[in-house]
Every structure is written in C-alpha cells, then in structure tokens.
Design an enzyme around this catalytic site. Sequence first.
Site, PDB file in Angstrom:
ATOM      1  N   ASP A 217     -49.667  49.378   9.910  1.00 39.78           N
ATOM      2  CA  ASP A 217     -49.445  50.384  10.964  1.00 39.78           C
ATOM      3  C   ASP A 217     -49.232  51.828  10.492  1.00 39.78           C
ATOM      4  OD1 ASP A 217     -49.575  48.036  12.361  1.00 39.78           O
ATOM      5  OD2 ASP A 217     -47.555  48.120  13.188  1.00 39.78           O
TER       6      ASP A 217
ATOM      7  N   LYS B 222     -53.289  44.593  16.332  1.00 37.88           N
ATOM      8  CA  LYS B 222     -52.268  43.612  16.718  1.00 37.88           C
ATOM      9  C   LYS B 222     -51.468  44.128  17.910  1.00 37.88           C
ATOM     10  CE  LYS B 222     -48.913  45.160  13.161  1.00 37.88           C
ATOM     11  NZ  LYS B 222     -47.805  45.583  14.020  1.00 37.88           N
TER      12      LYS B 222
ATOM     13  N   THR C 185     -42.779  50.134  10.239  1.00 40.46           N
ATOM     14  CA  THR C 185     -41.552  50.504   9.585  1.00 40.46           C
ATOM     15  C   THR C 185     -40.975  49.294   8.855  1.00 40.46           C
ATOM     16  OG1 THR C 185     -40.182  50.019  11.543  1.00 40.46           O
ATOM     17  CG2 THR C 185     -41.024  52.259  11.332  1.00 40.46           C
TER      18      THR C 185
ATOM     19  N   CYS D 203     -42.130  46.240  11.770  1.00 39.20           N
ATOM     20  CA  CYS D 203     -43.412  45.546  11.615  1.00 39.20           C
ATOM     21  C   CYS D 203     -43.628  44.977  10.216  1.00 39.20           C
ATOM     22  CB  CYS D 203     -44.556  46.457  12.032  1.00 39.20           C
ATOM     23  SG  CYS D 203     -44.550  46.736  13.825  1.00 39.20           S
TER      24      CYS D 203
ATOM     25  N   GLN E  19     -30.644  36.006  -1.833  1.00 41.01           N
ATOM     26  CA  GLN E  19     -30.632  34.536  -1.812  1.00 41.01           C
ATOM     27  C   GLN E  19     -31.811  33.949  -2.594  1.00 41.01           C
ATOM     28  OE1 GLN E  19     -29.255  32.780   2.032  1.00 41.01           O
ATOM     29  NE2 GLN E  19     -29.784  34.788   2.881  1.00 41.01           N
TER      30      GLN E  19
END
Length: 230
Positions: free
Chosen positions: A34, A139, A168, A172, A212
């Site tokens: 984008d 999209k 961003t 997105c 993680q």
Amino acid sequence: MGQTGQRETGQVLIAAEPEPIAIDPARTAVIVIDMQRDFLEPGGFGETLGNDVSLLKRAIEPIKALLTGARAHGMLVIHTREGHRPDMADAPKAKVERGEPSLRIGSPGPMGRILIRGEAGHDIIPELYPLTGEPVVDKPGKGAFYATDLQTMLLNRGIDTLIVCGVTTEVCVHTTVREANDRGYRCIVPGDCCASYFPEFHEMGLRMIKAQGGIFGWVSDSTRIVTALG
Ligand code: TIU
C-alpha cells in the site's frame, strides 16, 4: 543459471531478530504493502483520518534499496493497493461509516475519490512505481490475502518466504504478516521499510512480530537484507 538452465538454489543467510534466517531468493517474494498516494500524500485517505502523512515518507528510500537488491536477484516483487470498486459494492458499510473523517471513502477529494480504484490517489507513489511485469494486487481489506489472488501467485512460483514491507506497520503490514503466518509462510519484516502515523505503534508492531521466538516472523532491515543478497 546452471548448465541445465535451472536456477541454482543458493541459500542466503539474513541477519535478523530473533535469529538469522536462511532464505532461497528463488522462493522468496517481496510484498510492498500500500505505498499509495492515498496514504503518503496530502489530500488522500490517510490525511482524511487526521494523520500527518509526512511520517510515512521515511520508508521510501529503504524500500527503493530493498527493491533494487531483490530485482537484481530476480526475486518476485508484488505490490498491493488498498481500495474499493468505483461502485463500492465491496466496501463494508462498517468501514465506510466509521469515525469522523474529513472525507469518507468514495467522496471526491483533490486526488479523486478517496480510496477508489482507478483514481489518482489510489495509485502507487511515483517513487516506487511497479516495473512492467510486477504484479499489483488490489485488496479491499487490510490484509493482502483477504479476497485477492495473492496466494495463487505465491503457489504458482513456489514461494515459501515473504519479505513484507510498506505502510502502515501496525495496520496493513501487520494484518498481512498475520495472514501469511497462518498460511505457513515465513515472514521477514524490514523495519526501516515500514512506517506508521504513530511511531510508537511502529516500534511496538515490530516488537510484536519478533517476540516470543518470532511469534509472527523475523525483523530485519534493508541494509542487512541487501548486504546478505550481495
Ligand atoms: N494500508 C493501511 O495500513 N491502511 C490503513 O488504513 N492504515 C492506517 O494506518 N490507517
């Protein structure tokens, strides 16, 4: 090219967090999310939401460098654009009516109708305009997999790893990384090739990806990736 004409599958080790990741450039695609005038230029969707669009410019030069390196290696480069059909049949009411933007999706603005396909504002910024032959995925949502043929393109090319960048970070880019992760793709996010209207969300967005043990993927940057590609 090898003697057989087949591409040699050289693995490249990319420095990243939480750990280095080995990629095969022939099975890796760069997805540029984008980088549209609607998000980066005044008068577009991003500004109608009350944002300072100049904050996104910092991603342009790093993405340029990344694309130069990726194209030199013949890597698949795919661009995405968020937006809706001119008749807006694909635009959820909940999205169109949300908040108090200065102009709603579909309203006429200085770059044409806000977030509508075919309008000047919907197109990719000139600095990062796709090269001939590079797929552009339109999209309707935040994620690049939802209601698009992106996964078909990746399957057709035998892609197993994605380098996901653009704007961003927490909207997105993050949604696409999460969608890709659940579909079995390894995602590398070059942090300097992403940007947000909220610098703190950018930082946290990157931390969420690599925490993680890399719960959604790996975080690197354009310099480390281009250096590894050589
Ligand atoms: N491309 C993308 O991130 N769409 C958004 O609406 N982002 C915002 O941060 N608003």
